[in-house]
Design an enzyme around this catalytic site. Sequence first.
Site, PDB file in Angstrom:
ATOM      1  CE  LYS A  49      -7.417   2.464   5.911  1.00 19.39           C
ATOM      2  NZ  LYS A  49      -7.746   1.239   5.152  1.00 19.39           N
ATOM      3  NE  ARG A 144      -7.096  -6.094   4.089  1.00 19.90           N
ATOM      4  CZ  ARG A 144      -6.916  -4.799   3.837  1.00 19.90           C
ATOM      5  NH1 ARG A 144      -5.702  -4.311   3.738  1.00 19.90           N
ATOM      6  NH2 ARG A 144      -7.932  -3.980   3.676  1.00 19.90           N
ATOM      7  CE1 TYR A 266      25.413   8.162  16.735  1.00 20.11           C
ATOM      8  CE2 TYR A 266      23.324   8.859  15.761  1.00 20.11           C
ATOM      9  CZ  TYR A 266      24.149   8.717  16.863  1.00 20.11           C
ATOM     10  OH  TYR A 266      23.706   9.134  18.086  1.00 20.11           O
ATOM     11  CG  MET A 314      15.506   9.565  18.181  1.00 16.91           C
ATOM     12  SD  MET A 314      15.618   9.169  19.923  1.00 16.91           S
ATOM     13  CE  MET A 314      16.365   7.555  19.883  1.00 16.91           C
TER      14      MET A 314
HETATM   15  C1  LIG Z   1      -8.092   1.602   3.810  1.00 15.25           C
HETATM   16  C2  LIG Z   1      -9.241   1.070   3.054  1.00 15.25           C
HETATM   17  C3  LIG Z   1      -9.827   1.826   2.013  1.00 15.25           C
HETATM   18  C4  LIG Z   1      -9.218   3.109   1.485  1.00 15.25           C
HETATM   19  O1  LIG Z   1      -8.109   2.772   0.691  1.00 15.25           O
HETATM   20  P1  LIG Z   1      -7.264   3.855  -0.132  1.00 15.25           P
HETATM   21  O2  LIG Z   1      -6.355   3.054  -0.964  1.00 15.25           O
HETATM   22  O3  LIG Z   1      -6.537   4.667   0.894  1.00 15.25           O
HETATM   23  O4  LIG Z   1      -8.217   4.676  -0.908  1.00 15.25           O
HETATM   24  C5  LIG Z   1     -10.991   1.349   1.435  1.00 15.25           C
HETATM   25  N1  LIG Z   1     -11.530   0.158   1.820  1.00 15.25           N
HETATM   26  C6  LIG Z   1     -10.957  -0.609   2.779  1.00 15.25           C
HETATM   27  C7  LIG Z   1     -11.586  -1.916   3.134  1.00 15.25           C
HETATM   28  C8  LIG Z   1      -9.794  -0.195   3.421  1.00 15.25           C
HETATM   29  O5  LIG Z   1      -9.230  -0.972   4.357  1.00 15.25           O
END
Ligand SMILES: *Cc1c(COP(=O)(O)O)cnc(C)c1O
Length: 382
Positions: A49, A144, A266, A314
Amino acid sequence: MTDVTALPFDMPSVEESRPTVTFDLSALVHNWQAVRSFAGGAETGAVVKADAYGCGAGPVGRVLIQAGCRTFFVANPAEGAALRPHVGDAAIYIFAGLSATTLTTYAQADLRPILNSPAELELWKAKGGALAPIGLFIDTGMTRLGFSAEEVRVLAGSNTALAGLGPMMVMSHLACADNFSDPKNEQQLNLFSELSSLLPAHSRSLANSDGILLGAPYHFDLVRPGLALYGGSDALTAQLGLEPVAYLHAPILQVHEAPKNTCIGYGATYKVARDSRIAVVGLGYADGFRRGMSNAGIGWLAGREVPVAGRVSMDLTTFDVTDVAPEKAQAGDWIELLGSHLSVDRVGKLGGTLGYEVLTSLGARYTKRYVIDGNLVSGDEL
Ligand SMILES: *Cc1c(COP(=O)(O)O)cnc(C)c1O
């Protein structure tokens, strides 16, 4: 000259003032294999992802397919459709985003939904992929996404609710896996074991990267590493022998002599306490180099750590390079900001965040390069 002796690839000369991020795909494959060895009999999938945590879902998918990975996970259907051309006919599960409008994406890209609610289950049964494989997600204590324990029991008690569905991977996710001694891990494990056994699970999956280290009872049929593949937390690195995947270098644009008491940047938040040299480096918070690194971040130059001096701007960040020999801190040299000397975990902590956010914040302005066995490869042509 830039000290590149410790790098598993060559750096180009600095020709334009852009930071360069280099992804070591050999290290990525090594990390996936390290997880697979640790996971024993369970299948090892890959969570890709957020564009593979900023590392590029296409190239990452391609090398993992070659390494033997058969199951991928992404956040939403658009990510799944973008991944499909890179992973052949491997399974792609979608964590969230089944709706009337996305159903066609699932069909066109051959994506597997992970059902998170009774409403999604109904939608899939009415309009979805008939007997195509699916996931079903149970919330075992994170609040969640997912079916509640009560909803699972209702589902299991019904004669019809689960009829006409394809093979189902039943899943959940651990809230506290990064703390091995947290009692919540075992509570979630027990609840997941109980609830998943009520369902006609074709396979079961619970563990993310940290969860895998909790041991075999957490592995079930398939483990879902994300972070571990991309270089991981320091705990994962130590236990699994992981290698860094993302290397970030930025060019020194100018070096100033700064007499004692000179103010930097800055807000004039950094005043040098001795006669100093300050290197101005071509990256800033617009590149994902967080403003939280102001007076806190660290770079690696010529074999030593150099501190961020003053606020991150930036496009520019200033480093105190007084302790580096002048000939090794020149305009045109690279400074390392992420890599074998500065892990994603450490950089995250320095900037008040964590490795996940360091990786997913890697900026759009970077020159991106991929290497395999130290050789440059085109991310599109693997
Ligand atoms: C992102 C995610 C993972 C992977 O998690 P890591 O800690 O990066 O290994 C696995 N299962 C779900 C449901 C996730 O949202």
